[in-house]
Write an enzyme that holds these catalytic residues in place. Structure first.
Site, mmCIF file in Angstrom:
data_model
loop_
_atom_site.group_PDB
_atom_site.id
_atom_site.type_symbol
_atom_site.label_atom_id
_atom_site.label_comp_id
_atom_site.label_asym_id
_atom_site.label_seq_id
_atom_site.Cartn_x
_atom_site.Cartn_y
_atom_site.Cartn_z
ATOM 1 N N THR A 36 -26.469 -70.630 -36.461
ATOM 2 C CA THR A 36 -27.135 -71.668 -35.669
ATOM 3 C C THR A 36 -27.754 -72.745 -36.544
ATOM 4 O OG1 THR A 36 -27.571 -70.170 -33.863
ATOM 5 C CG2 THR A 36 -29.069 -72.013 -34.049
ATOM 6 N N SER A 83 -22.697 -65.431 -37.108
ATOM 7 C CA SER A 83 -22.926 -64.199 -37.874
ATOM 8 C C SER A 83 -22.608 -62.918 -37.116
ATOM 9 C CB SER A 83 -24.345 -64.163 -38.425
ATOM 10 O OG SER A 83 -25.264 -63.786 -37.438
ATOM 11 N N ASP A 117 -28.264 -63.556 -36.074
ATOM 12 C CA ASP A 117 -27.963 -62.265 -35.436
ATOM 13 C C ASP A 117 -27.821 -61.108 -36.431
ATOM 14 O OD1 ASP A 117 -28.026 -63.536 -33.022
ATOM 15 O OD2 ASP A 117 -25.866 -63.574 -32.724
HETATM 16 N N1 ASP Z 1 -25.030 -66.217 -32.872
HETATM 17 C C1 ASP Z 1 -25.698 -66.997 -33.885
HETATM 18 C C2 ASP Z 1 -25.351 -66.410 -35.233
HETATM 19 O O1 ASP Z 1 -25.859 -65.391 -35.583
HETATM 20 C C3 ASP Z 1 -27.151 -66.982 -33.641
HETATM 21 C C4 ASP Z 1 -27.991 -67.675 -34.684
HETATM 22 O O2 ASP Z 1 -27.584 -68.027 -35.752
HETATM 23 O O3 ASP Z 1 -29.210 -67.841 -34.396
HETATM 24 O O4 ASP Z 1 -24.560 -66.984 -35.940
#
Ligand code: ASP
Length: 353
Positions: A36, A83, A117
């Site tokens: 993110t 991630s 994550d």
């Molecule tokens: N789904 C995203 C990831 O882990 C969430 C984030 O980065 O906050 O890449």
């Protein structure tokens, strides 16, 4: 010195000073992996439903011009993923790059930008396999780069200050978001979407980032980085270890499936103090008879799983996770299995790391 020569000297000093000051700044390499922090949304109020892993490392650095005042930074794009797609092979690639960079005398510290994550897992893996006392800091963000009050820039800034600080040397891999410094071993993502999601419940975070400085108040007593016995230099694969989860009405089906799929180890996130329902226990006992290493963890996320407490581990030949969550116990078991399959030795490792 004549007036003219004096003015020339002052001028030379004026242009030389900024260059000399930069030489005193720490050299920090930013390794970008996506998430993110590198995400973009349709509008500035899109904080859910954005796309992760869009902005490249140069874009992340350009968004924080203040970095230049606190470190000589350069970036490398190691991965560009959300991630949830992080995996063992990517960890080996990342860790080898970290070790190669830290072996260079002109690198003082590393910041890894990551999806939130699985930040805690990558950080703990690195905590066990990085061969250096130099700071390694994992940062993430909960709001995409396009959002109002995006947290990525301040988290990156604090991460670079921390990675360039003397205070962070020898502290193991650190996770830094929301002005808080956490130890890789104990931190966890504790809430789905809030900016204060990274927490170290019960054991507590290590310190604060405040006013451009790292302030430490505690540190982990467990072995890590330069004191770790694990070496990934010649590894290109990690043994398969999977996680099963405890709940009312749980059965042995997932255990059997993982064993059939070739698992060398199973971590069970049991209820309470790592308790096992009868069917699950029977499945794990059969797995153990086939040579699979069984680790009892707890789905509670806190506290010590007591050896010979809810289960007689001496009799069943199981291992307990100490205070590690199941996702961290999985990582430690994979690395332990690269060295031994002796359960006494693996239990020693679980109490040491
Ligand atoms: N789904 C995203 C990831 O882990 C969430 C984030 O980065 O906050 O890449």
């Amino acid at each position: 010195m004549s007036f003219k020569a004096g003015r020339l000297f002052a001028f030379l000093l004026f242009i030389a000073l900024p260059a000399a000051a930069e030489e005193h700044l720490p050299n920090v390499v930013i390794l970008a992996t996506g998430g993110t922090i590198a995400g973009t949304g349709a509008t500035s109020t899109t904080t859910i439903g954005y796309t992760a892993a869009k902005v490249g490392v140069e874009g992340l650095i350009a968004a924080v011009p203040e970095l230049k005042k606190v470190a000589n930074v350069r970036g490398e794009q190691v991965l560009q993923i959300a991630s949830e797609n992080m995996n063992n092979d990517a960890w080996l690639k990342l860790a080898k790059r970290v070790n190669a960079l830290l072996a260079q005398p002109d690198v003082d510290g590393i910041v890894i930008t990551h999806g939130s994550d699985t930040t805690e897992e990558t950080a703990y893996f690195l905590n066990l396999v990085v061969k250096s006392e130099k700071p390694v800091v994992v940062v993430a963000a909960m709001r995409p780069s396009t959002a109002i009050s995006a947290d990525g820039p301040i988290n990156l800034y604090n991460g670079v200050v921390l990675a360039g600080s003397k205070e962070a040397v020898g502290k193991g891999v650190l996770v830094c978001l929301n002005d808080q410094i956490n130890a890789a071993r104990d931190v966890t993502k504790a809430s789905t979407a809030t900016a204060d999601t990274f927490r170290t419940p019960e054991l507590g975070f290590l310190g604060y980032m405040q006013d451009n400085k790292a302030h430490f108040y505690r540190e982990s007593t467990k072995r890590h980085t330069a004191q770790s016995e694990f070496d990934i230099t010649n590894l290109d694969k990690l043994p398969q270890v999977d996680i099963t989860y405890g709940y009312a009405n749980a059965s042995r089906v997932p255990v059997d499936a993982f064993v059939a799929a070739g698992a060398k180890g199973i971590v069970n996130a049991g209820v309470g103090d790592g308790s096992l329902a009868e069917g699950v226990k029977a499945g794990l006992l059969d797995a153990r008879k086939k040579g699979v290493i069984v680790v009892r963890a707890s789905r509670t996320g806190n506290g010590i799983v007591a050896r010979n407490g809810e289960v007689n581990d001496d009799q069943t030949d199981f291992v307990v996770s100490d205070t590690l969550t199941a996702q961290k116990a999985r990582i430690l078991l994979m690395l332990a299995l690269t060295k031994t399959s002796d359960t006494k030795e693996i239990q020693r490792i679980f109490y040491a790391y």
